[in-house]
Design an enzyme around this catalytic site. Structure first.
Site, PDB file in Angstrom:
ATOM      1  N   HIS A 251      43.205  45.641  13.719  1.00 35.17           N
ATOM      2  CA  HIS A 251      44.040  45.374  12.555  1.00 35.17           C
ATOM      3  C   HIS A 251      43.286  44.483  11.589  1.00 35.17           C
ATOM      4  CE1 HIS A 251      47.519  44.395  10.108  1.00 35.17           C
ATOM      5  NE2 HIS A 251      48.056  45.476  10.636  1.00 35.17           N
ATOM      6  N   ASP A 302      51.103  50.867  16.120  1.00 37.73           N
ATOM      7  CA  ASP A 302      51.068  52.310  16.376  1.00 37.73           C
ATOM      8  C   ASP A 302      50.773  52.646  17.838  1.00 37.73           C
ATOM      9  OD1 ASP A 302      51.716  53.200  13.884  1.00 37.73           O
ATOM     10  OD2 ASP A 302      49.662  53.402  13.179  1.00 37.73           O
TER      11      ASP A 302
HETATM   12  N1  ACO Z   1      38.339  51.061  17.933  1.00 40.65           N
HETATM   13  C1  ACO Z   1      37.071  50.622  18.133  1.00 40.65           C
HETATM   14  N2  ACO Z   1      36.501  49.645  17.381  1.00 40.65           N
HETATM   15  C2  ACO Z   1      37.258  49.096  16.424  1.00 40.65           C
HETATM   16  C3  ACO Z   1      38.587  49.494  16.177  1.00 40.65           C
HETATM   17  C4  ACO Z   1      39.118  50.509  16.981  1.00 40.65           C
HETATM   18  N3  ACO Z   1      40.385  50.949  16.789  1.00 40.65           N
HETATM   19  N4  ACO Z   1      39.079  48.780  15.166  1.00 40.65           N
HETATM   20  C5  ACO Z   1      38.108  47.953  14.782  1.00 40.65           C
HETATM   21  N5  ACO Z   1      37.003  48.133  15.535  1.00 40.65           N
HETATM   22  C6  ACO Z   1      35.720  47.427  15.419  1.00 40.65           C
HETATM   23  C7  ACO Z   1      34.896  48.103  14.342  1.00 40.65           C
HETATM   24  O1  ACO Z   1      34.065  49.110  14.858  1.00 40.65           O
HETATM   25  C8  ACO Z   1      34.121  46.920  13.802  1.00 40.65           C
HETATM   26  O2  ACO Z   1      33.064  46.627  14.700  1.00 40.65           O
HETATM   27  P1  ACO Z   1      31.626  46.191  14.153  1.00 40.65           P
HETATM   28  O3  ACO Z   1      31.865  44.923  13.399  1.00 40.65           O
HETATM   29  O4  ACO Z   1      30.818  46.049  15.388  1.00 40.65           O
HETATM   30  O5  ACO Z   1      31.155  47.314  13.266  1.00 40.65           O
HETATM   31  C9  ACO Z   1      35.099  45.766  13.883  1.00 40.65           C
HETATM   32  O6  ACO Z   1      35.980  46.105  14.945  1.00 40.65           O
HETATM   33  C10 ACO Z   1      35.904  45.554  12.597  1.00 40.65           C
HETATM   34  O7  ACO Z   1      36.533  46.807  12.278  1.00 40.65           O
HETATM   35  P2  ACO Z   1      36.802  47.352  10.813  1.00 40.65           P
HETATM   36  O8  ACO Z   1      36.932  48.824  10.853  1.00 40.65           O
HETATM   37  O9  ACO Z   1      35.804  46.771   9.860  1.00 40.65           O
HETATM   38  O10 ACO Z   1      38.208  46.663  10.531  1.00 40.65           O
HETATM   39  P3  ACO Z   1      39.139  46.957   9.290  1.00 40.65           P
HETATM   40  O11 ACO Z   1      39.924  45.734   9.072  1.00 40.65           O
HETATM   41  O12 ACO Z   1      38.355  47.474   8.146  1.00 40.65           O
HETATM   42  O13 ACO Z   1      40.066  48.159   9.785  1.00 40.65           O
HETATM   43  C11 ACO Z   1      41.744  49.302  10.970  1.00 40.65           C
HETATM   44  C12 ACO Z   1      41.327  47.966  10.348  1.00 40.65           C
HETATM   45  C13 ACO Z   1      41.668  50.408   9.904  1.00 40.65           C
HETATM   46  C14 ACO Z   1      43.172  49.181  11.438  1.00 40.65           C
HETATM   47  C15 ACO Z   1      40.810  49.614  12.151  1.00 40.65           C
HETATM   48  O14 ACO Z   1      40.994  48.652  13.160  1.00 40.65           O
HETATM   49  C16 ACO Z   1      41.037  51.005  12.714  1.00 40.65           C
HETATM   50  O15 ACO Z   1      40.452  51.973  12.203  1.00 40.65           O
HETATM   51  N6  ACO Z   1      41.889  51.165  13.775  1.00 40.65           N
HETATM   52  C17 ACO Z   1      42.191  52.467  14.338  1.00 40.65           C
HETATM   53  C18 ACO Z   1      43.281  53.159  13.510  1.00 40.65           C
HETATM   54  C19 ACO Z   1      44.628  52.519  13.676  1.00 40.65           C
HETATM   55  O16 ACO Z   1      45.081  52.241  14.772  1.00 40.65           O
HETATM   56  N7  ACO Z   1      45.312  52.329  12.532  1.00 40.65           N
HETATM   57  C20 ACO Z   1      46.669  51.739  12.510  1.00 40.65           C
HETATM   58  C21 ACO Z   1      46.599  50.347  11.960  1.00 40.65           C
HETATM   59  S1  ACO Z   1      48.193  49.582  11.977  1.00 40.65           S
HETATM   60  C22 ACO Z   1      48.995  50.321  10.719  1.00 40.65           C
HETATM   61  O17 ACO Z   1      48.443  50.672   9.721  1.00 40.65           O
HETATM   62  C23 ACO Z   1      50.373  50.584  10.869  1.00 40.65           C
END
Ligand code: ACO
Length: 371
Positions: A251, A302
């Site tokens: 998140h 989610d």
């Molecule tokens: N699985 C694996 N690694 C993850 C995940 C994940 N679900 N989420 C974050 N990370 C890791 C990233 O790879 C990144 O690692 P790095 O720094 O080594 O490259 C680090 O954690 C930061 O992640 P970002 O993608 O930069 O975080 P951001 O804040 O941009 O994205 C998001 C947040 C979109 C929710 C992301 O965590 C994600 O894609 N999650 C999966 C989709 C999801 O569950 N969405 C629902 C969110 S809740 C909602 O909207 C209701």
């Protein structure tokens, strides 16, 4: 410049506060745990729109207005009737909300329109389901709470008290979440002084994506694919090797467990009755344990919501539309807050392209490609 606007304060709001470090979510001063346990969809919608809880008389009249506004204009019903049976349910929802805007009642004031949209989206989603499956469509009932009515329209029977409670919990937990992608989108559209239907529809379009509200459907697909708790380590190892995201985790704001996921996990434990449900929950729990252990990344809302929705008879393809139904009061609260103190939202970009190119007529550009 902050990629993805991380940590950028893009405005003020009195609606919702998130403490991402302590894992707290607060609507107009009230903690989400308190609201999920004691409140209802109707009361939370009132809270978000008026920034205080309703008094007894106010609650009854507000709830009655919401419950009596669910009927759909014929044009909206016919628009859904004409859709391909295989259509994407979020596309169908966008079409229906646009049609709702076309049949808008101009006599309604802003709060009246908000009540109308919030109520009608709760009829539209089950109607899309009835259209896709050929199930009988039921008329919304004014004598039922919003949560009961939603399940009644979907399943054709009045839910028991616990199912109504469960649906209320889901709706309350999804009602608002500060400047998430869909709410920010709604505020950008409202800031141009576009109408409420268009602003809500823009939010629905943003919610559809798998990085936002579309993740709940993917979590269920992932659990089906994994099959058993023992399959989790291998599944994760493959995903990590391919640098793929695990749906339902991570998140932008929470650095700890999303409080909504914590509450939903509690209910999931209470409702897991069948062997299949216990197996699915064991897979979810193993995924959560491994992700925290290996990556320090926690489940978001989610992650467990699909499990609870399935238990209530909601099919996977309606998960994100149900999320939209739950989030509509929050979107509307933010749209109204934007209207009440508006300035068009128009940031700037850091330009990275060239600046001094000279125009060359097409015939002199060379490198022509023969078709
Ligand atoms: N699985 C694996 N690694 C993850 C995940 C994940 N679900 N989420 C974050 N990370 C890791 C990233 O790879 C990144 O690692 P790095 O720094 O080594 O490259 C680090 O954690 C930061 O992640 P970002 O993608 O930069 O975080 P951001 O804040 O941009 O994205 C998001 C947040 C979109 C929710 C992301 O965590 C994600 O894609 N999650 C999966 C989709 C999801 O569950 N969405 C629902 C969110 S809740 C909602 O909207 C209701």
């Amino acid at each position: 410049m902050s990629k993805g606007l991380e940590d950028v304060v893009a405005g003020t709001s009195a609606i919702t506060f998130i403490d991402g470090v302590r894992g707290r979510l607060i609507y107009a001063g009230y903690d989400i745990s308190d609201l999920a346990e004691h409140s209802s969809y109707e009361e939370v919608a009132y809270l978000l729109w008026h920034l205080r809880l309703p008094k007894p008389g106010e609650f009854e009249s507000f709830a009655a207005d919401l419950r009596s506004a669910g009927g759909l204009p014929l044009g909206v019903l016919e628009g859904i009737d004409d859709l391909e049976l295989e259509c994407d349910t979020m596309d169908a929802l966008e079409m229906a909300i646009a049609a709702l805007g076309i049949y808008d009642d101009p006599r309604l004031d802003t709060l009246g329109k908000a009540a109308s949209i919030a109520s009608k989206i709760g009829t539209i989603v089950p109607y899309i389901h009835a259209h896709k499956t050929g199930a009988k469509h039921h008329e919304p009932r004014k004598d039922l709470s919003f949560a009961s009515n939603l399940l009644y329209l979907l399943n054709g029977r009045e839910p028991d008290a616990f199912s109504e409670k469960l649906m209320n919990v889901l709706l309350v937990l999804h009602a608002d979440h500060e400047l998430n992608a869909s709410t920010f989108t709604a505020r950008v559209v409202a800031s141009t002084l576009s109408d409420m239907y268009s602003s809500v529809n823009a939010a629905i379009a943003a919610l559809k994506g798998p990085l936002h509200g579309g993740a709940n459907e993917r979590v269920v697909e992932m659990v089906e694919r994994i099959g058993s708790p023992e399959g989790v380590p291998r599944f994760l190892a493959e995903k990590f090797a391919n640098k793929e995201k695990i749906m339902g985790f991570g998140h932008r704001v929470y650095k700890t467990l999303d409080p909504r996921a914590r509450i939903l996990r509690g209910y999931a434990g209470r409702i897991a009755a069948t062997r299949a449900e216990r197996n699915d929950l064991a897979i979810l729990d193993r995924l959560a344990d491994e992700m925290v252990k290996q990556k320090n990344i926690y489940p978001n809302v989610d992650f467990y919501s699909g499990f609870v929705l399935h238990h209530l008879g909601v099919p996977t393809y309606l998960f994100t539309p149900f999320f939209a139904v739950g989030r509509t009061p929050g979107w509307l609260a933010h749209i109204m807050e934007q209207y009440s103190n508006n300035r068009i939202i128009r940031p700037i970009a850091e330009y990275t392209g060239p600046r001094d190119e000279r125009y060359v007529p097409i015939g002199l550009r060379g490198g022509s490609i023969t078709p």
